[in-house]
Design a protein around this motif. Sequence first.
Motif, PDB file in Angstrom:
ATOM      1  N   SER A 163       4.826 -15.363  -1.105  1.00  0.00           N
ATOM      2  CA  SER A 163       4.223 -15.289   0.225  1.00  0.00           C
ATOM      3  C   SER A 163       2.737 -15.534  -0.004  1.00  0.00           C
ATOM      4  N   VAL A 165       0.486 -13.573  -0.035  1.00  0.00           N
ATOM      5  CA  VAL A 165      -0.160 -12.468  -0.765  1.00  0.00           C
ATOM      6  C   VAL A 165       0.676 -11.911  -1.908  1.00  0.00           C
ATOM      7  N   ALA A 166       1.920 -12.334  -2.060  1.00  0.00           N
ATOM      8  CA  ALA A 166       2.803 -11.645  -3.013  1.00  0.00           C
ATOM      9  C   ALA A 166       3.396 -12.580  -4.063  1.00  0.00           C
ATOM     10  N   TYR A 171       7.462  -9.105  -4.965  1.00  0.00           N
ATOM     11  CA  TYR A 171       7.985  -9.386  -3.620  1.00  0.00           C
ATOM     12  C   TYR A 171       9.466  -9.028  -3.506  1.00  0.00           C
ATOM     13  N   SER A 257       1.955  -2.830  -1.664  1.00  0.00           N
ATOM     14  CA  SER A 257       2.369  -2.747  -0.250  1.00  0.00           C
ATOM     15  C   SER A 257       3.888  -2.874  -0.198  1.00  0.00           C
ATOM     16  N   ASP A 261       6.550  -6.327   5.827  1.00  0.00           N
ATOM     17  CA  ASP A 261       5.727  -7.025   6.811  1.00  0.00           C
ATOM     18  C   ASP A 261       4.929  -8.107   6.082  1.00  0.00           C
ATOM     19  N   ILE A 262       3.859  -8.603   6.664  1.00  0.00           N
ATOM     20  CA  ILE A 262       3.156  -9.711   6.003  1.00  0.00           C
ATOM     21  C   ILE A 262       2.509  -9.302   4.682  1.00  0.00           C
ATOM     22  N   HIS A 263       2.353  -8.018   4.452  1.00  0.00           N
ATOM     23  CA  HIS A 263       1.755  -7.549   3.193  1.00  0.00           C
ATOM     24  C   HIS A 263       2.804  -7.240   2.128  1.00  0.00           C
ATOM     25  N   ARG A 264       4.083  -7.429   2.474  1.00  0.00           N
ATOM     26  CA  ARG A 264       5.148  -7.062   1.530  1.00  0.00           C
ATOM     27  C   ARG A 264       4.851  -7.587   0.116  1.00  0.00           C
ATOM     28  N   GLN A 266       2.354  -7.145  -1.816  1.00  0.00           N
ATOM     29  CA  GLN A 266       0.958  -7.406  -2.202  1.00  0.00           C
ATOM     30  C   GLN A 266       0.513  -6.345  -3.209  1.00  0.00           C
ATOM     31  N   THR A 267      -0.155  -6.783  -4.266  1.00  0.00           N
ATOM     32  CA  THR A 267      -0.704  -5.847  -5.248  1.00  0.00           C
ATOM     33  C   THR A 267      -2.204  -5.744  -4.976  1.00  0.00           C
ATOM     34  N   VAL A 268      -2.596  -4.601  -4.446  1.00  0.00           N
ATOM     35  CA  VAL A 268      -3.997  -4.403  -4.061  1.00  0.00           C
ATOM     36  C   VAL A 268      -4.697  -3.690  -5.211  1.00  0.00           C
TER      37      VAL A 268
END
Length: 305
Positions: A163, A165-166, A171, A257, A261-264, A266-268
């Motif tokens: 994605s 972000v992922a 993911y 995350s 959702d759209i952040h699924r 994501q490694t912050v």
Amino acid sequence: MAPHKIILDCDPGVDDAIAILLALASPQEIELLGITTVAGNVPLENTARNARRICTLAGRQDIPVYAGCSRPMLEAEGRRSKVHGNDGLGNVTLPEPDFALQEEHAVDYLIRAIHAASGEITLCPIGPMTNIALAIVKDPSIAPKIKQLVFMGGAAFCPGNSSPVAEFNIYVDPWAAHVVLSAGIPQVMFGLDVTLQAKINSNYLDALQQVSPLLASATAMMRSYGASDPCLHDPCVIAWLIEPSLFSGVEGDISVSYHDDIHRGQTVVAVKPRHLADNQTNITVMTEVDKPRLLKMLAERLSRL
Ligand code: BDR
Ligand code: CA
């Protein structure tokens, strides 16, 4: 005695296969205690078969292979990768496994092995982290007994590949990644930030292909994989254990995350500010690799098999 006792938790996968071969080629540095497999790039039946095909190719039928989870924690069907071919190893002709899977489930093996060698085992997840999360959920007392977690997954400072972000491994099972990466285990991340730098090209593969029948098969797998210049994501984990000076990174704190959702996935990562040098952080995130040295080392090691 090799300084690193490892369990490789994987979803072969072409680059997983090269990671297995690199570990097998490096007995001075790495003792490969066992391979656990998980659904990821391809379904569990394929990953369990592929891990044994690779061990058979290398003549290492003595490595115990344990099959683990066939789906992520919260979804009945996992997402698959398209870049590893239908069978997961680029549909390259390889020997069939000539040894059996272990009967014990991978999750139970992980728990048993970690207790038996408390503080000694480095876990190397290079696929979705479902097996390791389930082991921690089943027996939380293993977490402080794991020496370190060195994993391929995530994208801290760059776009994702599943994605915007992922990254794929996170993911596919962000719930597992959350459980594992928040368990207090010392951890080193090889995400897309660094593994996208580990690209190989056809000149490199042309030279490697000539070395041996084993490398003819390994290079055929790599040629089939990804775009025109495939990336050696998963072997970076093993390469760091062999030669840490190949890589550099930053210290920080990670969170995953895990909502769909759209952040699924994501490694912050919050990087430790310089003026807070004494602050404790929970992860080293690799960001740079000396690619010429990495590729030289990989070729030299694989040529030993
Ligand atoms: C990761 O995803 C898989 O396709 C590879 O085997 C690697 O572990 C890269 O995003
Ligand atoms: Ca993988």
